[in-house]
Design a protein around this motif. Sequence first.
Motif, PDB file in Angstrom:
ATOM      1  N   THR A 180       5.674   1.996   3.152  1.00  0.00           N
ATOM      2  CA  THR A 180       5.118   1.286   4.180  1.00  0.00           C
ATOM      3  C   THR A 180       6.144   1.102   5.448  1.00  0.00           C
ATOM      4  O   THR A 180       5.976   1.141   6.396  1.00  0.00           O
ATOM      5  N   PHE A 195      -6.050  -7.710   7.703  1.00  0.00           N
ATOM      6  CA  PHE A 195      -5.534  -8.130   6.366  1.00  0.00           C
ATOM      7  C   PHE A 195      -5.816  -9.753   6.234  1.00  0.00           C
ATOM      8  O   PHE A 195      -6.311 -10.321   5.183  1.00  0.00           O
ATOM      9  N   GLY A 234      -0.729 -14.164   0.206  1.00  0.00           N
ATOM     10  CA  GLY A 234      -0.834 -12.915   1.002  1.00  0.00           C
ATOM     11  C   GLY A 234      -1.461 -13.375   2.247  1.00  0.00           C
ATOM     12  O   GLY A 234      -0.938 -12.911   3.116  1.00  0.00           O
ATOM     13  N   ALA A 268       3.520  -4.853   3.395  1.00  0.00           N
ATOM     14  CA  ALA A 268       3.714  -4.545   2.165  1.00  0.00           C
ATOM     15  C   ALA A 268       3.738  -5.505   1.112  1.00  0.00           C
ATOM     16  O   ALA A 268       2.744  -5.465   0.221  1.00  0.00           O
ATOM     17  N   ALA A 274       0.284  -6.838   0.967  1.00  0.00           N
ATOM     18  CA  ALA A 274      -0.583  -6.121   0.287  1.00  0.00           C
ATOM     19  C   ALA A 274      -0.555  -6.031  -1.415  1.00  0.00           C
ATOM     20  O   ALA A 274      -1.265  -5.940  -2.193  1.00  0.00           O
ATOM     21  N   THR A 313      -3.205  -7.227  -4.051  1.00  0.00           N
ATOM     22  CA  THR A 313      -3.977  -6.307  -4.703  1.00  0.00           C
ATOM     23  C   THR A 313      -3.575  -6.296  -6.235  1.00  0.00           C
ATOM     24  O   THR A 313      -4.248  -6.406  -7.163  1.00  0.00           O
ATOM     25  N   TYR A 323     -10.509  -3.087  -2.333  1.00  0.00           N
ATOM     26  CA  TYR A 323      -9.244  -3.148  -2.993  1.00  0.00           C
ATOM     27  C   TYR A 323      -8.501  -1.792  -2.827  1.00  0.00           C
ATOM     28  O   TYR A 323      -7.258  -1.568  -2.991  1.00  0.00           O
ATOM     29  N   LEU A 367      -6.206  -2.361   0.181  1.00  0.00           N
ATOM     30  CA  LEU A 367      -5.266  -3.168  -0.084  1.00  0.00           C
ATOM     31  C   LEU A 367      -4.185  -2.758  -0.824  1.00  0.00           C
ATOM     32  O   LEU A 367      -3.111  -2.788  -1.046  1.00  0.00           O
ATOM     33  N   PRO A 426      -1.767   0.093   1.374  1.00  0.00           N
ATOM     34  CA  PRO A 426      -1.855  -0.459   2.889  1.00  0.00           C
ATOM     35  C   PRO A 426      -1.671   0.709   3.905  1.00  0.00           C
ATOM     36  O   PRO A 426      -2.040   0.394   5.112  1.00  0.00           O
ATOM     37  N   ILE A 464      -4.777   1.012   5.728  1.00  0.00           N
ATOM     38  CA  ILE A 464      -4.970  -0.056   7.074  1.00  0.00           C
ATOM     39  C   ILE A 464      -4.108   0.669   8.176  1.00  0.00           C
ATOM     40  O   ILE A 464      -4.534   0.442   9.394  1.00  0.00           O
TER      41      ILE A 464
END
Length: 444
Positions: free
Chosen positions: A154, A179, A198, A237, A240, A244, A270, A273, A276, A279
């Motif tokens: 990430t 997120f 998170g 990161a 996530a 997760t 999930y 997540l 990531p 995303i």
Amino acid sequence: MREYLLTLCITAAVTYLLTGPVRKFAIVAGAMPEIRARDVHREPTPRLGGIAMFFGLCAGLLVADHLTNLNEVFAKSNEPRALLSGAALIWLIGVLDDKFEIDALIKLGGQMIAAGVMVMQGLTILWLPIPGVGNVALTQWQGTLLTVALVVITINAVNFVDGLDGLAAGMVCIAAGAFFLYAYRIWYSYGIEAAAPGTLFAAILMGMCLGFLPHNMHPARIFMGDSGSMLIGLVLAAGAISITGQVDPDALKLFVGSEKAAVHQTVPVYIPLLLPLTIIAVPAADLVLAIVRRTWRGQSPFAADRGHLHHRLLEIGHSHSRAVLIMYFWSALIAFGALAYSVNSASMWIVLGVVFLSAVGLVLLLLPRFTPRVPVWAQRFVPPRYRRGRGAAGAEAAGAGAESAARECPDDVAAGERTPVPAGAPGVNGATAIGARSHFLDRR
């Protein structure tokens, strides 16, 4: 929600107010490297914007620690402290790289150490929701390796996409917004306290990016540098991993039946997540393409070039601002499309909407020469390039001015090959407001 918004605003305000002094410090410290072959800008611009972003992160965590509801996050979890420790280490490595340009392998080792520091303090993946299997517990070594790999990938994905003014900060802000909405839904709607860290990380990350963007939009007055890009990649990161790897999918109770059914129902959520990169799919795709391209040519995967997605958008004729907006569009489509699909995965309208917007994005990619014109009443609210012309006289004057500029410029400049301006050149200070900004002809 109010306390999260307050934390976001404080983080954005501190980042915004500190970026100006940090910019002056970067100029004095000489953190204005020479123009490289792969750079898009043509004036030396100060770096070290990550300093302001890091202090914004510290301010956000400090404010959250003194708020009534968010204080429980620090009391019940060690994840905020783990994030601060890893962020401080990766930020220090980034500052050294912005000033002295350290070796890529040293940076990679520092990224792994920063991820290891977070794992040692409890920010790690404990289990994985696997579709059709259920909740799979990980051993300590498996969780550590997966966490370190996720953090490193990430960080480098965000670092690779940081090639245009405002691009990395805007794309990460969009991903953090999607997120945050999902994490807040888990924390508030389902009452799962493990999702609170998170949610806090996403709110602080949005504040860091929003506070830095006004200084970084085209034409940028300061760059975030590796100290900023690696920092926001690590925070993304960390959020996530917190959601997760430590939120039990069966606690959502979407099904009264087995845990396998609950995991299967929450797969649309999930999987994005857990990885990531779905995303931030645009920088992730850019990262993969860059590695394949460089290894195919026999180069190191860490060798810099001008083959990134944003470079290609400029080459086909898009302006700097439009290339950034197109990247924003695709990031928002993927991030919020995954978010909408997680809320109601059975809705066909969501799928059709994503397909339609994807077609719109493809059309935008194929129209680099199209310049929209706004109505007369709205011209004062848009940049000058989108305003209507003032008649034939204005067009003739513009043409004459272009011909005059072409006569005054050298042949290579008139052909679009602009010569980089060296650092320390008289009258040019990299958008520092000390000297006049140089004006270049459009690349097209």
